[in-house]
Design a protein around this motif. Structure first.
Motif, PDB file in Angstrom:
ATOM      1  N   ILE A 310       0.850  -1.196   0.000  1.00 19.12           N
ATOM      2  CA  ILE A 310       0.000   0.000   0.000  1.00 19.12           C
ATOM      3  C   ILE A 310       0.887   1.247   0.000  1.00 19.12           C
ATOM      4  O   ILE A 310       2.090   1.163   0.227  1.00 19.12           O
ATOM      5  CB  ILE A 310      -0.937   0.038   1.225  1.00 19.12           C
ATOM      6  CG1 ILE A 310      -0.123   0.025   2.534  1.00 19.12           C
ATOM      7  CG2 ILE A 310      -1.895  -1.143   1.191  1.00 19.12           C
ATOM      8  CD1 ILE A 310      -0.967   0.246   3.792  1.00 19.12           C
ATOM      9  N   ARG A 311       0.282   2.404  -0.278  1.00 21.22           N
ATOM     10  CA  ARG A 311       0.982   3.681  -0.124  1.00 21.22           C
ATOM     11  C   ARG A 311       0.345   4.436   1.029  1.00 21.22           C
ATOM     12  O   ARG A 311      -0.865   4.640   1.050  1.00 21.22           O
ATOM     13  CB  ARG A 311       0.857   4.506  -1.402  1.00 21.22           C
ATOM     14  CG  ARG A 311       1.872   4.119  -2.461  1.00 21.22           C
ATOM     15  CD  ARG A 311       1.670   4.927  -3.719  1.00 21.22           C
ATOM     16  NE  ARG A 311       1.707   6.361  -3.455  1.00 21.22           N
ATOM     17  CZ  ARG A 311       1.356   7.296  -4.353  1.00 21.22           C
ATOM     18  NH1 ARG A 311       0.955   6.935  -5.555  1.00 21.22           N
ATOM     19  NH2 ARG A 311       1.417   8.570  -4.046  1.00 21.22           N
ATOM     20  N   VAL A 312       1.180   4.830   1.987  1.00 25.67           N
ATOM     21  CA  VAL A 312       0.703   5.594   3.141  1.00 25.67           C
ATOM     22  C   VAL A 312       1.205   7.015   2.944  1.00 25.67           C
ATOM     23  O   VAL A 312       2.418   7.248   2.902  1.00 25.67           O
ATOM     24  CB  VAL A 312       1.241   5.021   4.463  1.00 25.67           C
ATOM     25  CG1 VAL A 312       0.555   5.696   5.649  1.00 25.67           C
ATOM     26  CG2 VAL A 312       1.061   3.517   4.505  1.00 25.67           C
ATOM     27  N   ARG A 313       0.255   7.958   2.787  1.00 24.23           N
ATOM     28  CA  ARG A 313       0.662   9.299   2.363  1.00 24.23           C
ATOM     29  C   ARG A 313       0.847  10.262   3.528  1.00 24.23           C
ATOM     30  O   ARG A 313       0.711   9.880   4.688  1.00 24.23           O
ATOM     31  CB  ARG A 313      -0.378   9.809   1.369  1.00 24.23           C
ATOM     32  CG  ARG A 313      -0.407   8.905   0.146  1.00 24.23           C
ATOM     33  CD  ARG A 313      -1.646   9.117  -0.649  1.00 24.23           C
ATOM     34  NE  ARG A 313      -1.408  10.067  -1.738  1.00 24.23           N
ATOM     35  CZ  ARG A 313      -2.397  10.662  -2.402  1.00 24.23           C
ATOM     36  NH1 ARG A 313      -3.642  10.452  -2.051  1.00 24.23           N
ATOM     37  NH2 ARG A 313      -2.126  11.467  -3.392  1.00 24.23           N
ATOM     38  N   ASN A 314       1.169  11.489   3.199  1.00 23.45           N
ATOM     39  CA  ASN A 314       1.321  12.591   4.167  1.00 23.45           C
ATOM     40  C   ASN A 314       2.424  12.322   5.198  1.00 23.45           C
ATOM     41  O   ASN A 314       2.308  12.719   6.360  1.00 23.45           O
ATOM     42  CB  ASN A 314      -0.011  12.862   4.887  1.00 23.45           C
ATOM     43  CG  ASN A 314      -1.179  12.920   3.923  1.00 23.45           C
ATOM     44  OD1 ASN A 314      -1.065  13.562   2.878  1.00 23.45           O
ATOM     45  ND2 ASN A 314      -2.259  12.237   4.224  1.00 23.45           N
ATOM     46  N   GLY A 315       3.478  11.616   4.792  1.00 24.23           N
ATOM     47  CA  GLY A 315       4.619  11.405   5.687  1.00 24.23           C
ATOM     48  C   GLY A 315       4.337  10.493   6.865  1.00 24.23           C
ATOM     49  O   GLY A 315       5.061  10.501   7.858  1.00 24.23           O
ATOM     50  N   LYS A 316       3.281   9.663   6.747  1.00 19.42           N
ATOM     51  CA  LYS A 316       2.896   8.843   7.916  1.00 19.42           C
ATOM     52  C   LYS A 316       3.252   7.358   7.772  1.00 19.42           C
ATOM     53  O   LYS A 316       2.834   6.539   8.588  1.00 19.42           O
ATOM     54  CB  LYS A 316       1.387   8.985   8.143  1.00 19.42           C
ATOM     55  CG  LYS A 316       1.013  10.398   8.577  1.00 19.42           C
ATOM     56  CD  LYS A 316      -0.292  10.385   9.334  1.00 19.42           C
ATOM     57  CE  LYS A 316      -0.625  11.777   9.845  1.00 19.42           C
ATOM     58  NZ  LYS A 316      -1.957  12.192   9.464  1.00 19.42           N
ATOM     59  N   ARG A 317       3.987   7.007   6.714  1.00 16.37           N
ATOM     60  CA  ARG A 317       4.290   5.595   6.475  1.00 16.37           C
ATOM     61  C   ARG A 317       5.018   4.946   7.660  1.00 16.37           C
ATOM     62  O   ARG A 317       4.613   3.885   8.135  1.00 16.37           O
ATOM     63  CB  ARG A 317       5.108   5.448   5.184  1.00 16.37           C
ATOM     64  CG  ARG A 317       5.355   4.015   4.719  1.00 16.37           C
ATOM     65  CD  ARG A 317       6.688   3.428   5.119  1.00 16.37           C
ATOM     66  NE  ARG A 317       7.817   4.277   4.919  1.00 16.37           N
ATOM     67  CZ  ARG A 317       8.562   4.329   3.823  1.00 16.37           C
ATOM     68  NH1 ARG A 317       8.243   3.577   2.793  1.00 16.37           N
ATOM     69  NH2 ARG A 317       9.619   5.129   3.759  1.00 16.37           N
ATOM     70  N   ASN A 318       6.089   5.603   8.123  1.00 17.91           N
ATOM     71  CA  ASN A 318       6.866   4.987   9.202  1.00 17.91           C
ATOM     72  C   ASN A 318       6.039   4.867  10.484  1.00 17.91           C
ATOM     73  O   ASN A 318       6.203   3.910  11.246  1.00 17.91           O
ATOM     74  CB  ASN A 318       8.149   5.777   9.443  1.00 17.91           C
ATOM     75  CG  ASN A 318       9.095   5.671   8.256  1.00 17.91           C
ATOM     76  OD1 ASN A 318       8.843   4.893   7.320  1.00 17.91           O
ATOM     77  ND2 ASN A 318      10.164   6.441   8.271  1.00 17.91           N
ATOM     78  N   ALA A 319       5.133   5.818  10.685  1.00 19.83           N
ATOM     79  CA  ALA A 319       4.274   5.777  11.872  1.00 19.83           C
ATOM     80  C   ALA A 319       3.344   4.562  11.818  1.00 19.83           C
ATOM     81  O   ALA A 319       3.178   3.854  12.812  1.00 19.83           O
ATOM     82  CB  ALA A 319       3.470   7.066  11.970  1.00 19.83           C
ATOM     83  N   LEU A 320       2.765   4.296  10.637  1.00 19.68           N
ATOM     84  CA  LEU A 320       1.893   3.123  10.526  1.00 19.68           C
ATOM     85  C   LEU A 320       2.705   1.839  10.705  1.00 19.68           C
ATOM     86  O   LEU A 320       2.268   0.903  11.375  1.00 19.68           O
ATOM     87  CB  LEU A 320       1.163   3.090   9.173  1.00 19.68           C
ATOM     88  CG  LEU A 320       0.324   1.836   8.909  1.00 19.68           C
ATOM     89  CD1 LEU A 320      -0.711   1.600  10.013  1.00 19.68           C
ATOM     90  CD2 LEU A 320      -0.379   1.891   7.554  1.00 19.68           C
ATOM     91  N   ARG A 321       3.914   1.824  10.144  1.00 22.33           N
ATOM     92  CA  ARG A 321       4.738   0.619  10.280  1.00 22.33           C
ATOM     93  C   ARG A 321       5.026   0.352  11.763  1.00 22.33           C
ATOM     94  O   ARG A 321       4.884  -0.777  12.241  1.00 22.33           O
ATOM     95  CB  ARG A 321       6.048   0.785   9.508  1.00 22.33           C
ATOM     96  CG  ARG A 321       6.970  -0.397   9.690  1.00 22.33           C
ATOM     97  CD  ARG A 321       8.050  -0.504   8.643  1.00 22.33           C
ATOM     98  NE  ARG A 321       8.749  -1.763   8.794  1.00 22.33           N
ATOM     99  CZ  ARG A 321       9.957  -1.870   9.373  1.00 22.33           C
ATOM    100  NH1 ARG A 321      10.599  -0.798   9.793  1.00 22.33           N
ATOM    101  NH2 ARG A 321      10.510  -3.049   9.505  1.00 22.33           N
ATOM    102  N   GLU A 322       5.416   1.393  12.500  1.00 25.61           N
ATOM    103  CA  GLU A 322       5.687   1.252  13.929  1.00 25.61           C
ATOM    104  C   GLU A 322       4.447   0.741  14.662  1.00 25.61           C
ATOM    105  O   GLU A 322       4.526  -0.139  15.514  1.00 25.61           O
ATOM    106  CB  GLU A 322       6.115   2.604  14.531  1.00 25.61           C
ATOM    107  CG  GLU A 322       7.552   2.984  14.222  1.00 25.61           C
ATOM    108  CD  GLU A 322       8.529   1.874  14.586  1.00 25.61           C
ATOM    109  OE1 GLU A 322       8.423   1.341  15.704  1.00 25.61           O
ATOM    110  OE2 GLU A 322       9.370   1.527  13.721  1.00 25.61           O
TER     111      GLU A 322
END
Ligand SMILES: *Cc1c(COP(=O)(O)O)cnc(C)c1O
Length: 394
Positions: A310-322
């Motif tokens: 998936i693509r997690v936008r608005n600079g929040k990708r690492n936050a979702l991964r954590e």
């Protein structure tokens, strides 16, 4: 609940008895390198894929290397590769003294695009390596069209997509050569390293057979330099047990991916591009302000979902991964660094920016989608992502 990103154990356990029997047979035969098990695996893999020839080799990386060697790629040549892929695709080009020329990819389906390839073709282009990324297929027919009769070969990197179908044909049987990997997390996971090269060209197949054994033909005579790219008899014997189950593994992957697509898309912050093809749809997708974009499937293809990315936008990708890791859910970034930004490829910086590749490296996140994933585990991943979205987009 614990949900790992992969679980080769769950796939192999039901076959334990058959695998042990295959091991016993090889043990008793005393035949450990090439031989009848390898010939059998090659025959069965070729039949499964609808390829005229299949040659077993030591890894997916070596499959790519030997394919380029067979085409005579070397110093002074250019090979067009996507920048958004696993390192091996470009590493093999550099190892042969040729220049990797990096292409951008589509931001919705993540695949290399014929139009981008077209702009990069030069008099020095010897080959193009379309990568069928994440179990989906790249547009090899479109790339063939832009090659337009020039002496440029197409080497398909099918490491992640064994069994994927596009336009009624299996990926790996469309270009001059197809390169597969049996790394344990790939669609047909082996028991160590292994790979395969497919082709419809009998001469290329013979050349690859010679090159995998030091270019030797006849015995102890070498008219060309090859290497040791052989696959073990034991590896081939074990793969022959798993190959008849490949279709079933792929249906399970498709079922899991379909569930992600249909259930995640119900959340208002998630956008699904669904089935679409080409850049127009990709641009429509970009305009959308969704927090998560689901992966797109090109028309006329049956992807194998080696990854669900998936693509997690608005600079929040690492936050979702954590957040997922805190909830015992495996999630990985394939790939965090574009290949054209790798230190070892500093000499090959593209002249135009590869903006989609850069964006994807910031936004992509791969979720567990392996065949043995249990229904409850899938539901837990989906609920956890929905919960995170409720928190962060409220
Ligand atoms: C895994 C992979 C390879 C290399 O395969 P190995 O068997 O690990 O050497 C090459 N290209 C891509 C796209 C891959 O995912």
């Amino acid at each position: 609940m614990k949900v790992p990103l992969f679980s080769p154990l769950a796939q192999n356990e039901p076959l334990a008895e058959e695998l042990q029997k295959a091991f016993q047979n090889v043990l008793k035969s005393g035949y450990f390198i090439l031989g009848p098990e390898v010939a059998g695996m090659e025959r069965e893999a070729a039949a499964h894929l609808g390829a005229d020839h299949a040659v077993g080799v030591s890894s997916g990386t070596d499959a790519l290397l030997i394919a380029l060697m067979a085409l005579g790629v070397g110093a002074g040549d250019e090979v067009i590769v996507p920048s958004f892929t696993f390192f091996a695709t470009a590493g093999v080009v550099k190892r042969l003294g040729a220049k990797p020329v990096f292409a951008d990819v589509c931001p919705a389906c993540y695949q290399i695009q014929p139009a981008d390839v077209q702009r990069l073709i030069s008099d020095k282009t010897k080959a193009i390596i379309p990568v069928h990324l994440f179990g989906h297929t790249a547009d090899v027919d479109g790339i063939r069209q832009v090659v337009d009769g020039r002496p440029i070969s197409i080497v398909e990197d099918v490491a992640q997509s064994m069994g994927a179908v596009t336009g009624g044909r299996f990926a790996g049987t469309i270009g001059e050569l197809g390169c597969f990997s049996f790394f344990p997390t790939k669609n047909l996971g082996g028991f160590g390293d292994g790979g395969l090269v497919t082709t419809q060209d009998a001469e290329l197949a013979e050349k690859i057979r010679r090159l995998r054994n030091h270019g030797m033909h006849p015995k102890y005579y070498h008219s060309e330099v090859g290497g040791n790219f052989r696959i073990d008899a034991l590896q081939a014997a074990l793969l022959r047990i798993k190959l008849p189950h490949l279709d079933q593994y792929l249906s399970a992957r498709r079922f899991n991916a379909q569930r992600y697509l249909s259930e995640l898309s119900q959340h208002p912050a998630v956008e699904s591009a669904g089935y679409a093809c080409g850049h127009d749809c990709a641009c429509e997708l970009e305009k959308n302000d969704a927090a998560i974009l689901l992966p797109m499937t090109r028309c006329g293809q049956e992807p194998t979902w080696n990854q669900f990315t998936i693509r997690v936008r608005n600079g929040k990708r690492n936050a979702l991964r954590e957040f997922l890791l805190e909830h015992d859910i495996g999630a990985e970034i394939y790939y965090p660094v574009p290949l054209h930004r790798q230190e070892c490829f500093a000499a090959y910086m593209p002249s135009e920016p590869l903006s989609h590749t850069e964006l994807l490296c910031e936004e992509v996140l791969s979720l567990p989608v392996y065949p043995e994933l249990k229904s409850g585990q899938l539901a837990y991943v989906i609920e956890t992502i929905q919960g995170w979205l409720d928190q962060t987009t409220a």
